[in-house]
Structures are given as structure tokens and as C-alpha cells.
Design an enzyme around this catalytic site. Structure first.
Site, mmCIF file in Angstrom:
data_model
loop_
_atom_site.group_PDB
_atom_site.id
_atom_site.type_symbol
_atom_site.label_atom_id
_atom_site.label_comp_id
_atom_site.label_asym_id
_atom_site.label_seq_id
_atom_site.Cartn_x
_atom_site.Cartn_y
_atom_site.Cartn_z
ATOM 1 N N ASN A 208 31.876 -12.494 28.327
ATOM 2 C CA ASN A 208 33.158 -13.007 28.996
ATOM 3 C C ASN A 208 32.908 -14.447 29.546
ATOM 4 O OD1 ASN A 208 31.663 -12.965 31.730
ATOM 5 N ND2 ASN A 208 31.686 -10.860 31.163
ATOM 6 N N ASP A 277 31.530 -3.988 30.557
ATOM 7 C CA ASP A 277 31.659 -2.519 30.559
ATOM 8 C C ASP A 277 31.588 -1.747 29.350
ATOM 9 O OD1 ASP A 277 32.241 -2.143 33.316
ATOM 10 O OD2 ASP A 277 34.226 -3.428 32.938
ATOM 11 N N LYS A 287 24.276 -8.729 8.946
ATOM 12 C CA LYS A 287 25.505 -9.519 9.330
ATOM 13 C C LYS A 287 26.649 -8.758 8.805
ATOM 14 C CE LYS A 287 27.541 -13.952 8.981
ATOM 15 N NZ LYS A 287 27.981 -14.884 7.825
ATOM 16 N N PHE A 321 31.526 -7.629 43.603
ATOM 17 C CA PHE A 321 32.811 -8.721 43.419
ATOM 18 C C PHE A 321 33.799 -7.946 42.493
ATOM 19 C CE2 PHE A 321 32.071 -13.053 44.153
ATOM 20 C CZ PHE A 321 30.868 -13.031 44.919
ATOM 21 N N LYS A 335 37.626 0.100 44.758
ATOM 22 C CA LYS A 335 36.007 -0.246 44.197
ATOM 23 C C LYS A 335 35.133 -0.111 45.441
ATOM 24 C CE LYS A 335 37.543 -2.641 40.362
ATOM 25 N NZ LYS A 335 37.861 -4.276 39.588
ATOM 26 N N LYS A 339 32.478 2.765 44.578
ATOM 27 C CA LYS A 339 30.953 2.084 44.212
ATOM 28 C C LYS A 339 30.107 2.160 45.651
ATOM 29 C CE LYS A 339 32.375 -0.504 40.348
ATOM 30 N NZ LYS A 339 32.101 -1.558 39.289
HETATM 31 N N1 CTP Z 1 29.792 -4.234 37.651
HETATM 32 C C1 CTP Z 1 28.610 -3.612 37.333
HETATM 33 N N2 CTP Z 1 28.593 -3.019 36.071
HETATM 34 C C2 CTP Z 1 29.492 -2.753 35.283
HETATM 35 C C3 CTP Z 1 30.714 -3.481 35.689
HETATM 36 C C4 CTP Z 1 30.698 -4.386 36.938
HETATM 37 O O1 CTP Z 1 27.452 -3.775 37.928
HETATM 38 N N3 CTP Z 1 29.322 -2.230 34.114
HETATM 39 C C5 CTP Z 1 29.849 -4.918 38.965
HETATM 40 C C6 CTP Z 1 30.088 -6.365 39.009
HETATM 41 O O2 CTP Z 1 28.852 -6.982 38.993
HETATM 42 C C7 CTP Z 1 30.896 -6.727 40.161
HETATM 43 C C8 CTP Z 1 31.791 -5.454 40.228
HETATM 44 O O3 CTP Z 1 31.074 -4.306 39.633
HETATM 45 O O4 CTP Z 1 30.194 -6.760 41.470
HETATM 46 C C9 CTP Z 1 33.089 -5.425 39.511
HETATM 47 O O5 CTP Z 1 33.631 -4.173 39.422
HETATM 48 P P1 CTP Z 1 34.493 -3.867 38.501
HETATM 49 O O6 CTP Z 1 35.671 -4.616 38.683
HETATM 50 O O7 CTP Z 1 34.407 -2.410 38.549
HETATM 51 O O8 CTP Z 1 34.244 -4.458 37.146
HETATM 52 P P2 CTP Z 1 35.182 -4.368 36.049
HETATM 53 O O9 CTP Z 1 34.435 -4.142 34.572
HETATM 54 O O10 CTP Z 1 35.931 -5.819 36.167
HETATM 55 O O11 CTP Z 1 36.478 -3.186 36.408
HETATM 56 P P3 CTP Z 1 38.061 -2.955 36.022
HETATM 57 O O12 CTP Z 1 37.911 -3.363 34.629
HETATM 58 O O13 CTP Z 1 38.103 -1.536 36.520
HETATM 59 O O14 CTP Z 1 38.551 -3.901 36.707
#
Ligand code: CTP
Length: 395
Positions: A208, A277, A287, A321, A335, A339
Site C-alpha cells: 500500500n 489484511d 515467476k 490508527f 475499531k 480491537k
Molecule cells: N492493523 C493490524 N493488522 C492488520 C490490519 C491493521 O495491526 N492486519 C492495525 C493497523 O496498524 C492500524 C489499525 O489496525 O493501527 C487499522 O485497523 P483497520 O482499520 O482495521 O485496518 P484496515 O485494514 O484499514 O481495516 P478496514 O479495512 O476494516 O478499514
């Protein structure tokens, strides 16, 4: 406007010319800068250059006619909020380590109660000489601070340790030592930053746009406020910050392992990283070759690191965040609950000139008690400062 005073002591080494840039950088940060030059340093650079940059009279000679009735080495020693010796030669290190005060520069260092920071620069063999190393060790035991020289090609043509680090780096160390608030002293703070990467084949991955800037700014703010900081960082272009334990990782799993190792030992954990995620369900060892058909890749869920931390949490303050494109507050609140967070820093990624690679951020901080703190658009270091001000207020 900073009213702090830095006394810069310039010794006789070829790196003396770099001290000019350090003085210039400190002046730009609004410090009062006074320069003391050793006699031999004036062979390398002229006092006039330092005088022009510091906008103060440069002191070179112990027995100069005083301009006012004050004993100069005592008055400067008292005026100092910090003394910086740049470059610090084997000679000055040896003198101070052995209590020798025989010129303006060494008497002022001996007379000050302010923190003293040495930035050594010399030939590798000189620096590695056990006598010099013993002197450094002794000075450290007395509380004198040192900036490690860097390695590379030295002025004498030798390769090795002994180079003066970047002038920007030196001025950053000074600024950090002089930072006003030291409320995180004694705290262990774990910060994550940057993106993680999910590999697809030996040459391809998904990731990303995270630049790491927000997480690095938080880690630096924590360090400046006196904390012991560990920064777990995904791949990004930022320089390793000084005084911070940096653990570089690539994948979600690597970040998870690094964070779990540190978690139990941390007082505050701030997860600014943009963690992937999903990962490729099947990693291709070879490859993937193109074909005429469209390509379908399957991704499976990867670990939610923050959620795991929320489940394991004991006394830690846990901060997450949330980057949102819609329903910012509603999503951020969910969140916090899902969390088990103490705070969440939510930013609206649809805003222009803020977020990801920008230097500024526009965030709202929410607490698990339902408080909402909406901040103005500001540089990421300022966001970090506000976040810690908030933590400080709540403790
Ligand atoms: N985070 C994490 N592990 C993941 C995804 C996110 O530790 N696999 C942490 C990030 O470091 C940040 C927070 O969770 O502090 C962000 O959460 P979240 O918004 O749930 O992550 P997104 O992937 O952006 O979730 P969504 O797609 O539901 O918005």
C-alpha cells in the site's frame, strides 16, 4: 522562538568546516549559539565564518581582552543549555577525561553543569586506539554524551570508522536533547510504521501507499520526550532515526513476530503501520508467466496484529490508527471496541494534501471513554506531539 543556548566548541580537525553547517542549522532553529574555537581549529576555519553564522563574537583565546566584566569561561559555562564539541579530537577527549583544563575551550567544558555532547571525528586508528576508547568510556561513565562517528572514506584516505556524521543528524541529536518535555522518560514505547508487503511470486507483491512518515514521527517524538523506543518498520525510504531500536520487517507475519516479542515489555504501543489484511493464498516459487487469459489470484486473510494485541493487553496503553474514506467517526469507534484499544487516531484519506505520503496529517483522536479530539491540519511531528500531550494529560 527558542531561547536555549548551545555552546559549540570547535576543535582542530579537518571536519572543523562541517561545524559551520551545524552552527547554521542550530541558528535556523532559533537557538542562541556561541562558538569557542581551539587554537588549532583556527588553522582549518576562520573565526569570522563562525562569527557570521552564529552572530556572536567567537572566542579563541583565553586571555583576550574581555568585552564586558565577566569571566568568559564561567559565564559561557553558565549560559549553556548544552555544549556540543564538534569535531571532538582525541586531544580534547583525552584532556577532559583526565581533568585537564588549559585553554578557553577545555576550561568552559570543565566548568559547565549543562549536558556535554561530543561528536568525535578522527583517523580510524586514532579512534580505535585503546587509550582514546578508554577515555570515551570514562567520560560516558561520568554522564558525558557521545555521537558515534560514522564509517567511510576519511580525509586522510583511509577507510573505516571516524567520520563526522551528517550535520543534519548532529543537529537532530542536539534538538532532541534540548526538547522541552521529557514526560516519557522511563517508559518503553513500541511503534509500528510503514506498509507491509504480501509477496505473490519472486518479483511481485501487493502493498500500500504508506510512507512510514507518521509512525517515524511518533517514534521520534517518543524518543525526544525521553522514552526508550522500539520501531518496527515495514519497507520505506526513511532514514533510520538515531537513538531508536529499529527492526525492519517486510511481511505481516514478520511484523507480528517482532511486535509480539516486544509487547509484554512495553508501556505504550502505537500501531501506525498500514498492515496488509490479505496475503496470496498460494505463493508461486517461480515467476508467474503471462498468458492470453486474464489472471485470477486468490488472497486469504492475514493476521490482525492489533486485534491480537488487544486480546493480550495487560497494562499497556494501546493505540491504533484508522484510515477511512467514509463514516470516519463511526468506523473509528467500532475499531476501538473490536480491537480493545485505549485510543484511535482516525484520518480521512479523502482529504487533499494530508495522509499517506504527505508531510501533514488531519486527524481526529478518539478515546475508549468516548472523548473526541479533532485536530487541525498540521505536520506529522506536530500530530505526534499532540498525541503524547493527550496521553500525558490522561495519566
Ligand atoms: N492493523 C493490524 N493488522 C492488520 C490490519 C491493521 O495491526 N492486519 C492495525 C493497523 O496498524 C492500524 C489499525 O489496525 O493501527 C487499522 O485497523 P483497520 O482499520 O482495521 O485496518 P484496515 O485494514 O484499514 O481495516 P478496514 O479495512 O476494516 O478499514
Amino acid at each position: 522562538m527558542s531561547s536555549k543556548t548551545v555552546i559549540v566548541c570547535v576543535c582542530g580537525g579537518i571536519a572543523a568546516y562541517k561545524a559551520l553547517d551545524v552552527v547554521s542549522r542550530l541558528k535556523k532553529k532559533n537557538y542562541n549559539v556561541h562558538v569557542i574555537m581551539s587554537k588549532s581549529s583556527t588553522e582549518f576555519v576562520t573565526p569570522l565564518s563562525f562569527q557570521s553564522l552564529s552572530q556572536n563574537q567567537v572566542i579563541c583565546d583565553m586571555f583576550e581582552e574581555p568585552k564586558a566584566f565577566e569571566i568568559q569561561h564561567i559565564s559561557l559555562a553558565k549560559k549553556a543549555d548544552l555544549m556540543l564539541i564538534v569535531p571532538a579530537t582525541a586531544n580534547v577527549i583525552g584532556k577532559i577525561a583526565n581533568g585537564i583544563a588549559d585553554d578557553m575551550l577545555s576550561t568552559t567544558i570543565m566548568a559547565t553543569k549543562a549536558p556535554v555532547l561530543f561528536a568525535p571525528a578522527m583517523n580510524t586508528n586514532m579512534y580505535m586506539n585503546p587509550i582514546v576508547q578508554d577515555n570515551i568510556k570514562k567520560l560516558k561513565q561520568y554522564g558525558y554524551k557521545f555521537i558515534e562517528p560514522s564509517s567511510g572514506r576519511l580525509a586522510c584516505g583511509d577507510e573505516g570508522i571516524g567520520k563526522l556524521p551528517d550535520t543534519e543528524y548532529i543537529s537532530q541529536v542536539v534538538i532532541s536533547l534540548l526538547y522541552d518535555i521529557k514526560d516519557m522518560a522511563g517508559k518503553k514505547i513500541l511503534v509500528t510504521a510503514g506498509p507491509t508487503v504480501s509477496p505473490i511470486d519472486p518479483v511481485r507483491f501487493i502493498s500500500n501507499r504508506s510512507s512510514g512518515k507518521m509512525g517515524y514521527a511518533i517514534a521520534e517524538e517518543a524518543r525526544d520526550r525521553g522514552a526508550e523506543v522500539t520501531l518496527v518498520s515495514g519497507p520505506c525510504d526513511l532514514d533510520a532515526p538515531f537513538g531508536i531500536k529499529l527492526i525492519k520487517v517486510i511481511t505481516n507475519e514478520e511484523m507480528y513476530n517482532a511486535v509480539l516479542l516486544e509487547f509484554d515489555n512495553s508501556d505504550i504501543v502505537i500501531k501506525a503501520a498500514a498492515v496488509a489484511d490479505y496475503k496470496a493464498k498460494v505463493y508461486s516459487e517461480n515467476k508467474i508467466k503471462k498468458s492470453e487469459n486474464s489472471l485470477v489470484l486468490e488472497f486469504e486473510r492475514d493476521i490482525d496484529i492489533l486485534k491480537t494485541l488487544g486480546e493480550r493487553k495487560k497494562d499497556q496503553v494501546l493505540i491504533g490508527f484508522a484510515a477511512e474514506s467514509n463514516d470516519l467517526l463511526e468506523n473509528a469507534k467500532k475499531k476501538i471496541a473490536n480491537k480493545n484499544l485505549d485510543y484511535i487516531v482516525a484520518n480521512d484519506i479523502t482529504e487533499k494534501d494530508t495522509g499517506f505520503s504527505s508531510n501533514d496529517n488531519l486527524v481526529t483522536i478518539l478515546s475508549n471513554h468516548g472523548e473526541i479530539f479533532k485536530l487541525e491540519k498540521m505536520p506529522k511531528k506536530a500530530v505526534a506531539r499532540e498525541l503524547f500531550n493527550l496521553l500525558n494529560r490522561k495519566r
